[in-house]
Design a protein around this motif. Structure first.
Motif, PDB file in Angstrom:
ATOM      1  N   PHE A  31     -32.902   9.559  53.046  1.00 61.73           N
ATOM      2  CA  PHE A  31     -32.189   8.946  52.112  1.00 61.73           C
ATOM      3  C   PHE A  31     -31.108   8.439  52.404  1.00 61.73           C
ATOM      4  N   GLU A  32     -30.398   8.830  52.655  1.00 64.66           N
ATOM      5  CA  GLU A  32     -29.358   8.622  54.080  1.00 64.66           C
ATOM      6  C   GLU A  32     -28.985   7.330  54.364  1.00 64.66           C
ATOM      7  N   SER A  33     -30.280   6.337  55.179  1.00 65.94           N
ATOM      8  CA  SER A  33     -31.057   5.198  55.931  1.00 65.94           C
ATOM      9  C   SER A  33     -31.692   4.199  54.271  1.00 65.94           C
ATOM     10  N   GLY A  45     -22.620  29.276  55.499  1.00 70.14           N
ATOM     11  CA  GLY A  45     -23.729  28.390  56.704  1.00 70.14           C
ATOM     12  C   GLY A  45     -24.148  27.178  55.528  1.00 70.14           C
ATOM     13  N   GLY A  46     -24.800  26.172  55.833  1.00 71.46           N
ATOM     14  CA  GLY A  46     -24.784  24.946  55.208  1.00 71.46           C
ATOM     15  C   GLY A  46     -25.047  24.088  56.121  1.00 71.46           C
ATOM     16  N   ALA A  47     -26.214  22.674  55.843  1.00 72.75           N
ATOM     17  CA  ALA A  47     -26.054  21.245  56.534  1.00 72.75           C
ATOM     18  C   ALA A  47     -24.415  21.089  57.416  1.00 72.75           C
ATOM     19  N   ALA A  61     -23.576  31.500  60.576  1.00 73.27           N
ATOM     20  CA  ALA A  61     -25.275  30.968  60.718  1.00 73.27           C
ATOM     21  C   ALA A  61     -25.768  29.593  60.873  1.00 73.27           C
ATOM     22  N   GLU A  62     -26.665  28.822  62.115  1.00 78.66           N
ATOM     23  CA  GLU A  62     -27.536  28.054  61.202  1.00 78.66           C
ATOM     24  C   GLU A  62     -28.582  27.362  60.383  1.00 78.66           C
ATOM     25  N   ASP A  63     -29.522  28.622  60.731  1.00 73.48           N
ATOM     26  CA  ASP A  63     -29.975  28.700  59.462  1.00 73.48           C
ATOM     27  C   ASP A  63     -30.480  30.828  59.573  1.00 73.48           C
ATOM     28  N   ALA A  64     -31.635  30.288  58.835  1.00 75.94           N
ATOM     29  CA  ALA A  64     -31.948  32.035  57.706  1.00 75.94           C
ATOM     30  C   ALA A  64     -32.056  33.063  58.728  1.00 75.94           C
ATOM     31  N   ASN A  65     -32.840  33.463  60.267  1.00 74.04           N
ATOM     32  CA  ASN A  65     -32.830  33.874  60.511  1.00 74.04           C
ATOM     33  C   ASN A  65     -31.885  34.032  61.725  1.00 74.04           C
ATOM     34  N   LEU A 101     -22.766  20.169  50.886  1.00 74.63           N
ATOM     35  CA  LEU A 101     -21.487  19.084  50.635  1.00 74.63           C
ATOM     36  C   LEU A 101     -20.340  18.981  51.457  1.00 74.63           C
ATOM     37  N   THR A 102     -19.593  18.043  52.366  1.00 74.85           N
ATOM     38  CA  THR A 102     -18.913  17.762  52.905  1.00 74.85           C
ATOM     39  C   THR A 102     -17.610  18.292  52.152  1.00 74.85           C
ATOM     40  N   THR A 103     -17.611  18.077  50.501  1.00 79.08           N
ATOM     41  CA  THR A 103     -16.375  18.319  49.747  1.00 79.08           C
ATOM     42  C   THR A 103     -16.278  19.475  49.226  1.00 79.08           C
ATOM     43  N   MET A 152     -21.731  32.697  51.863  1.00 77.59           N
ATOM     44  CA  MET A 152     -21.689  31.414  51.022  1.00 77.59           C
ATOM     45  C   MET A 152     -22.361  30.390  51.593  1.00 77.59           C
ATOM     46  N   SER A 153     -22.865  29.734  50.592  1.00 79.99           N
ATOM     47  CA  SER A 153     -23.840  28.167  51.031  1.00 79.99           C
ATOM     48  C   SER A 153     -22.855  27.411  50.924  1.00 79.99           C
ATOM     49  N   ALA A 154     -22.755  25.638  51.566  1.00 79.90           N
ATOM     50  CA  ALA A 154     -22.664  24.540  51.376  1.00 79.90           C
ATOM     51  C   ALA A 154     -22.929  23.723  51.699  1.00 79.90           C
ATOM     52  N   GLY A 161     -39.680  18.855  56.461  1.00 81.60           N
ATOM     53  CA  GLY A 161     -40.277  17.631  55.270  1.00 81.60           C
ATOM     54  C   GLY A 161     -38.679  17.322  54.751  1.00 81.60           C
ATOM     55  N   ILE A 162     -38.253  18.039  54.767  1.00 80.47           N
ATOM     56  CA  ILE A 162     -36.782  18.139  53.714  1.00 80.47           C
ATOM     57  C   ILE A 162     -35.587  17.779  54.285  1.00 80.47           C
ATOM     58  N   THR A 163     -35.900  18.152  55.827  1.00 82.46           N
ATOM     59  CA  THR A 163     -34.994  17.561  56.940  1.00 82.46           C
ATOM     60  C   THR A 163     -35.452  15.477  56.758  1.00 82.46           C
ATOM     61  N   GLN A 209     -18.558  26.611  44.146  1.00 80.03           N
ATOM     62  CA  GLN A 209     -18.903  25.313  42.882  1.00 80.03           C
ATOM     63  C   GLN A 209     -18.477  24.568  43.321  1.00 80.03           C
ATOM     64  N   GLY A 210     -18.734  23.770  42.468  1.00 75.87           N
ATOM     65  CA  GLY A 210     -19.725  22.093  42.885  1.00 75.87           C
ATOM     66  C   GLY A 210     -20.629  21.874  43.526  1.00 75.87           C
ATOM     67  N   ASP A 211     -21.371  23.013  43.969  1.00 76.36           N
ATOM     68  CA  ASP A 211     -22.506  22.895  44.965  1.00 76.36           C
ATOM     69  C   ASP A 211     -23.859  23.134  44.196  1.00 76.36           C
ATOM     70  N   VAL A 212     -25.117  22.213  43.717  1.00 77.92           N
ATOM     71  CA  VAL A 212     -25.948  22.257  42.788  1.00 77.92           C
ATOM     72  C   VAL A 212     -27.624  23.273  44.045  1.00 77.92           C
ATOM     73  N   HIS A 213     -27.107  22.784  45.617  1.00 70.21           N
ATOM     74  CA  HIS A 213     -27.941  23.513  45.847  1.00 70.21           C
ATOM     75  C   HIS A 213     -28.229  24.396  46.797  1.00 70.21           C
ATOM     76  N   ASP A 214     -29.319  24.500  46.403  1.00 71.55           N
ATOM     77  CA  ASP A 214     -30.255  26.532  46.816  1.00 71.55           C
ATOM     78  C   ASP A 214     -30.936  26.741  46.892  1.00 71.55           C
ATOM     79  N   ILE A 215     -31.542  25.463  47.761  1.00 74.46           N
ATOM     80  CA  ILE A 215     -32.964  26.298  48.672  1.00 74.46           C
ATOM     81  C   ILE A 215     -32.363  26.238  50.143  1.00 74.46           C
ATOM     82  N   GLY A 216     -31.919  26.303  50.748  1.00 74.99           N
ATOM     83  CA  GLY A 216     -31.426  27.194  51.707  1.00 74.99           C
ATOM     84  C   GLY A 216     -30.845  28.386  51.795  1.00 74.99           C
ATOM     85  N   LYS A 217     -30.172  28.784  50.345  1.00 77.02           N
ATOM     86  CA  LYS A 217     -29.926  29.755  49.821  1.00 77.02           C
ATOM     87  C   LYS A 217     -30.666  30.578  49.577  1.00 77.02           C
TER      88      LYS A 217
HETATM   89  C1  B12 Z   1     -32.405  18.602  48.608  1.00 76.36           C
HETATM   90  C2  B12 Z   1     -31.029  17.728  48.556  1.00 76.36           C
HETATM   91  C3  B12 Z   1     -30.764  17.714  47.320  1.00 76.36           C
HETATM   92  C4  B12 Z   1     -31.004  18.261  45.859  1.00 76.36           C
HETATM   93  C5  B12 Z   1     -30.547  19.641  45.540  1.00 76.36           C
HETATM   94  C6  B12 Z   1     -32.116  20.872  44.990  1.00 76.36           C
HETATM   95  C7  B12 Z   1     -31.995  21.851  45.368  1.00 76.36           C
HETATM   96  N1  B12 Z   1     -32.634  23.149  44.097  1.00 76.36           N
HETATM   97  O1  B12 Z   1     -31.274  22.903  46.419  1.00 76.36           O
HETATM   98  C8  B12 Z   1     -31.161  17.461  44.928  1.00 76.36           C
HETATM   99  C9  B12 Z   1     -31.785  16.321  44.400  1.00 76.36           C
HETATM  100  C10 B12 Z   1     -30.088  17.921  43.506  1.00 76.36           C
HETATM  101  C11 B12 Z   1     -29.481  17.063  45.451  1.00 76.36           C
HETATM  102  C12 B12 Z   1     -28.634  16.698  45.001  1.00 76.36           C
HETATM  103  C13 B12 Z   1     -27.391  16.043  45.512  1.00 76.36           C
HETATM  104  N2  B12 Z   1     -27.123  15.671  46.786  1.00 76.36           N
HETATM  105 CO1  B12 Z   1     -28.347  16.642  47.932  1.00 76.36          CO
HETATM  106  N3  B12 Z   1     -30.096  16.777  49.173  1.00 76.36           N
HETATM  107  C14 B12 Z   1     -30.755  17.431  49.457  1.00 76.36           C
HETATM  108  C15 B12 Z   1     -31.534  17.641  51.291  1.00 76.36           C
HETATM  109  C16 B12 Z   1     -31.898  16.541  51.229  1.00 76.36           C
HETATM  110  C17 B12 Z   1     -31.573  18.838  51.554  1.00 76.36           C
HETATM  111  C18 B12 Z   1     -31.574  19.720  51.462  1.00 76.36           C
HETATM  112  C19 B12 Z   1     -32.113  21.164  51.956  1.00 76.36           C
HETATM  113  O2  B12 Z   1     -32.781  21.845  51.063  1.00 76.36           O
HETATM  114  N4  B12 Z   1     -32.159  21.461  53.192  1.00 76.36           N
HETATM  115  C20 B12 Z   1     -32.925  22.225  53.107  1.00 76.36           C
HETATM  116  C21 B12 Z   1     -32.923  24.163  53.651  1.00 76.36           C
HETATM  117  C22 B12 Z   1     -33.424  24.860  53.849  1.00 76.36           C
HETATM  118  O3  B12 Z   1     -31.950  23.945  54.856  1.00 76.36           O
HETATM  119  P1  B12 Z   1     -30.147  23.954  54.703  1.00 76.36           P
HETATM  120  O4  B12 Z   1     -30.071  24.035  52.594  1.00 76.36           O
HETATM  121  O5  B12 Z   1     -29.673  23.439  55.299  1.00 76.36           O
HETATM  122  O6  B12 Z   1     -30.246  25.556  54.422  1.00 76.36           O
HETATM  123  C23 B12 Z   1     -30.612  26.449  55.555  1.00 76.36           C
HETATM  124  C24 B12 Z   1     -29.159  26.583  56.399  1.00 76.36           C
HETATM  125  O7  B12 Z   1     -28.158  25.963  56.485  1.00 76.36           O
HETATM  126  C25 B12 Z   1     -28.550  27.072  56.656  1.00 76.36           C
HETATM  127  N5  B12 Z   1     -27.548  28.221  55.520  1.00 76.36           N
HETATM  128  C26 B12 Z   1     -27.206  27.778  54.373  1.00 76.36           C
HETATM  129  N6  B12 Z   1     -26.419  28.197  53.590  1.00 76.36           N
HETATM  130  C27 B12 Z   1     -25.879  29.038  53.892  1.00 76.36           C
HETATM  131  C28 B12 Z   1     -25.324  30.624  53.539  1.00 76.36           C
HETATM  132  C29 B12 Z   1     -25.495  31.003  54.610  1.00 76.36           C
HETATM  133  C30 B12 Z   1     -24.984  32.516  54.053  1.00 76.36           C
HETATM  134  C31 B12 Z   1     -26.257  31.358  55.085  1.00 76.36           C
HETATM  135  C32 B12 Z   1     -26.350  32.904  56.626  1.00 76.36           C
HETATM  136  C33 B12 Z   1     -27.337  30.620  56.153  1.00 76.36           C
HETATM  137  C34 B12 Z   1     -26.898  29.572  55.834  1.00 76.36           C
HETATM  138  O8  B12 Z   1     -30.300  28.551  55.852  1.00 76.36           O
HETATM  139  C35 B12 Z   1     -30.397  27.810  55.519  1.00 76.36           C
HETATM  140  C36 B12 Z   1     -31.814  28.327  55.526  1.00 76.36           C
HETATM  141  O9  B12 Z   1     -31.962  28.084  57.534  1.00 76.36           O
HETATM  142  C37 B12 Z   1     -30.311  16.976  51.093  1.00 76.36           C
HETATM  143  C38 B12 Z   1     -30.345  16.712  53.297  1.00 76.36           C
HETATM  144  C39 B12 Z   1     -29.851  17.238  54.476  1.00 76.36           C
HETATM  145  N7  B12 Z   1     -29.865  17.207  55.478  1.00 76.36           N
HETATM  146  O10 B12 Z   1     -29.636  18.857  54.231  1.00 76.36           O
HETATM  147  C40 B12 Z   1     -29.451  16.732  50.579  1.00 76.36           C
HETATM  148  C41 B12 Z   1     -27.499  15.932  50.080  1.00 76.36           C
HETATM  149  C42 B12 Z   1     -26.918  17.656  51.433  1.00 76.36           C
HETATM  150  N8  B12 Z   1     -26.949  15.804  49.778  1.00 76.36           N
HETATM  151  C43 B12 Z   1     -26.579  15.405  49.257  1.00 76.36           C
HETATM  152  C44 B12 Z   1     -26.014  14.324  48.295  1.00 76.36           C
HETATM  153  C45 B12 Z   1     -24.564  13.378  48.866  1.00 76.36           C
HETATM  154  C46 B12 Z   1     -26.153  14.976  47.136  1.00 76.36           C
HETATM  155  C47 B12 Z   1     -25.863  14.444  45.432  1.00 76.36           C
HETATM  156  C48 B12 Z   1     -24.100  14.384  45.565  1.00 76.36           C
HETATM  157  C49 B12 Z   1     -26.517  13.082  45.408  1.00 76.36           C
HETATM  158  C50 B12 Z   1     -25.896  12.235  44.364  1.00 76.36           C
HETATM  159  N9  B12 Z   1     -25.613  10.992  44.404  1.00 76.36           N
HETATM  160  O11 B12 Z   1     -26.232  12.988  43.192  1.00 76.36           O
HETATM  161  C51 B12 Z   1     -26.125  15.384  44.920  1.00 76.36           C
HETATM  162  C52 B12 Z   1     -25.111  16.823  44.709  1.00 76.36           C
HETATM  163  C53 B12 Z   1     -25.358  17.728  43.715  1.00 76.36           C
HETATM  164  C54 B12 Z   1     -24.130  18.975  43.780  1.00 76.36           C
HETATM  165  N10 B12 Z   1     -23.120  19.030  43.021  1.00 76.36           N
HETATM  166  O12 B12 Z   1     -24.497  19.570  44.180  1.00 76.36           O
HETATM  167  C55 B12 Z   1     -26.060  14.379  50.759  1.00 76.36           C
HETATM  168  C56 B12 Z   1     -24.450  15.405  50.986  1.00 76.36           C
HETATM  169  C57 B12 Z   1     -23.279  14.228  52.021  1.00 76.36           C
HETATM  170  C58 B12 Z   1     -22.541  15.355  52.461  1.00 76.36           C
HETATM  171  N11 B12 Z   1     -22.171  14.393  53.598  1.00 76.36           N
HETATM  172  O13 B12 Z   1     -21.943  15.801  51.425  1.00 76.36           O
HETATM  173  C59 B12 Z   1     -26.354  15.197  52.029  1.00 76.36           C
HETATM  174  C60 B12 Z   1     -26.751  15.806  53.272  1.00 76.36           C
HETATM  175  C61 B12 Z   1     -28.539  13.943  51.666  1.00 76.36           C
HETATM  176  C62 B12 Z   1     -27.685  12.989  52.730  1.00 76.36           C
HETATM  177  N12 B12 Z   1     -27.292  12.731  54.029  1.00 76.36           N
HETATM  178  O14 B12 Z   1     -26.724  11.661  52.155  1.00 76.36           O
HETATM  179  N13 B12 Z   1     -29.447  16.829  46.538  1.00 76.36           N
END
Ligand code: B12
Length: 213
Positions: free
Chosen positions: A55-57, A180-182, A198-202, A152-154, A148-150, A47-49, A100-108
């Motif tokens: 959001f991107e489109s 990790g992180g997208a 790591a691409e995901d939690a598992n 954003l590309t920045t 470390m989770s990140a 769903g969040i994907t 630092q600079g990143d508030v995304h914490d759902i994946g973490k």
């Molecule tokens: C939800 C979300 C938000 C929420 C975050 C809420 C929160 N508490 O986390 C809110 C609305 C606050 C937000 C804000 C912003 N967001 Co945002 N957001 C997302 C979104 C839709 C989903 C991220 C997510 O939770 N995914 C689900 C989790 C489960 O996946 P995950 O994080 O990747 O984690 C998994 C793996 O990566 C891995 N993993 C992750 N970390 C780690 C660490 C370790 C150690 C290990 C082992 C594994 C691991 O395991 C996890 C579980 O399987 C993404 C889109 C995307 N496709 O990622 C955009 C996205 C990341 N956001 C984006 C942007 C631009 C922003 C903002 C700048 C928007 C704005 N204009 O203000 C701000 C940034 C604020 C900041 N300074 O951080 C862009 C980033 C673009 C880029 N290339 O940098 C994305 C990609 C959307 C897009 N397509 O444009 N966002």
């Protein structure tokens, strides 16, 4: 409801940003015997994907994205609680934070829940975490791994900076560093000299187990 029905309800709750329904679907699915990992991966993460793609489109905007994130947070809490932890001697100590600079914490949060469920002692450093905090908490807790989770590309640059700082202080060999992180990839991990990507939690659990064995 069938499992497919619950998975679809989970996806719909996140896409529509419905906090209460997201939590309820998570509870119902687990009560019906669907594993927390399964409903999380097939339902809520799917769903969040989808939300990220919308959001991107330009089909969905920041206020909606924030509601979806809140719904995701509610579902994650329920699933993480159900995952539980393992009692007894911890396998390893790990500090995990969003850089630092990143508030995304759902994946973490998901990664931490998985690591705990697999018997690791995990210190959650939170989000927007400065390099100094990663290092001082790792030193204080006697951690073997820094995660470390990140998202954003920045901000992914912070992952690189932390490894460089560890090298400069002669601390690099003391810790296994996992990223990790997208936007992160295996290539990125190799480029910055991380011990694992790591691409995901598992995958995170498996890679950390392998690094420490
Ligand atoms: C939800 C979300 C938000 C929420 C975050 C809420 C929160 N508490 O986390 C809110 C609305 C606050 C937000 C804000 C912003 N967001 Co945002 N957001 C997302 C979104 C839709 C989903 C991220 C997510 O939770 N995914 C689900 C989790 C489960 O996946 P995950 O994080 O990747 O984690 C998994 C793996 O990566 C891995 N993993 C992750 N970390 C780690 C660490 C370790 C150690 C290990 C082992 C594994 C691991 O395991 C996890 C579980 O399987 C993404 C889109 C995307 N496709 O990622 C955009 C996205 C990341 N956001 C984006 C942007 C631009 C922003 C903002 C700048 C928007 C704005 N204009 O203000 C701000 C940034 C604020 C900041 N300074 O951080 C862009 C980033 C673009 C880029 N290339 O940098 C994305 C990609 C959307 C897009 N397509 O444009 N966002």
């Amino acid at each position: 409801m069938t499992k497919d029905g619950m998975v679809n309800a989970a996806i719909a709750a996140i896409v529509s940003g419905d906090v209460d329904t997201a939590a309820q679907v998570a509870k119902d699915a687990i009560a019906e015997g669907v594993s927390p990992g399964e409903i999380m991966n097939d339902g809520f993460i799917a769903g969040i994907t989808e939300v990220g793609e919308l959001f991107e489109s330009g089909e969905l905007f920041l206020p909606e994205l924030m509601l979806s994130a809140q719904a995701m947070d509610a579902a994650t809490r329920v699933c993480n609680e159900a995952l539980g932890g393992v009692s007894g001697e911890a396998k390893s100590r790990i500090v995990v934070g969003t850089v630092q600079g990143d508030v995304h914490d759902i994946g973490k949060a998901i990664v931490i829940a998985y690591l705990k469920a697999h018997g690791n002692e995990v210190y959650d450093l939170g989000r927007d975490v400065p390099i100094e905090t990663f290092i001082s908490r790792a030193e204080e807790t006697g951690a073997q791994v820094i995660g470390m989770s990140a998202l954003l590309t920045t901000t992914m640059e912070e992952q690189k900076k932390l490894i460089k700082t560890l090298q400069e202080r002669g601390l690099r060999d003391k810790y296994k560093v996992v990223v990790g992180g997208a936007p992160a990839t295996q290539r990125w991990a190799d480029q910055i000299g991380a011990d694992a990507y790591a691409e995901d939690a598992n995958d995170g659990v498996k890679k950390i187990d392998a690094l420490l064995s």
